[in-house]
Design a protein around this motif. Structure first.
Motif: not given
Length: 133
Positions: A81, A85, A89
């Motif tokens: 990632e 990200k 999240r």
């Protein structure tokens, strides 16, 4: 009057705090929110997980005029990632947890207030019944 006397005699509450504690313990809305609380709190843990790498292998056999040919392939897959990200999240999950826990708290408080008001109103009604007889 007889029904009121029977109900009053069957009442086993020593004080209003005991009744209040039973409402907090047994009210359906509060029970639902308490059971959902753990699920909501796990959102952060789920969001912070990293995907597991995947390992695939394949063996094929082909019969040819020259004999059997064996082919083997192995693949390793892993998600990387980029660009924060995972942090985004996790931040979203934290916001989700905070919002939902506050919403559940509001629902719990509203349920308690509603129950207390209904009990108070019932008490007033039972006090007025003898006046109108």
């Amino acid at each position: 009057s007889s029904a009121y006397t029977n109900a009053a005699n069957k009442c086993s509450f020593k004080n209003s705090n005991e009744l209040f504690e039973l409402i907090k313990k047994n009210h359906p809305t509060i029970s639902k929110n308490n059971s959902n609380k753990k699920t909501i709190e796990l959102s952060t843990e789920v969001a912070s997980q990293r995907p597991n790498p995947e390992l695939d292998s394949e063996i094929t056999t082909v019969d040819t005029a020259e004999g059997k040919i064996f082919t083997t392939s192995v693949s390793l897959k892993h998600v990387f990632e980029l660009g924060g990200k995972r942090d985004s999240r996790i931040a979203l999950a934290n916001s989700f947890v905070k919002t939902n826990l506050q919403s559940a708290r509001y629902e719990n408080e509203s349920a308690i207030i509603d129950s207390v008001l209904k009990i108070q109103r019932l008490s007033q009604i039972y006090k007025l019944i003898p006046i109108y007889k």
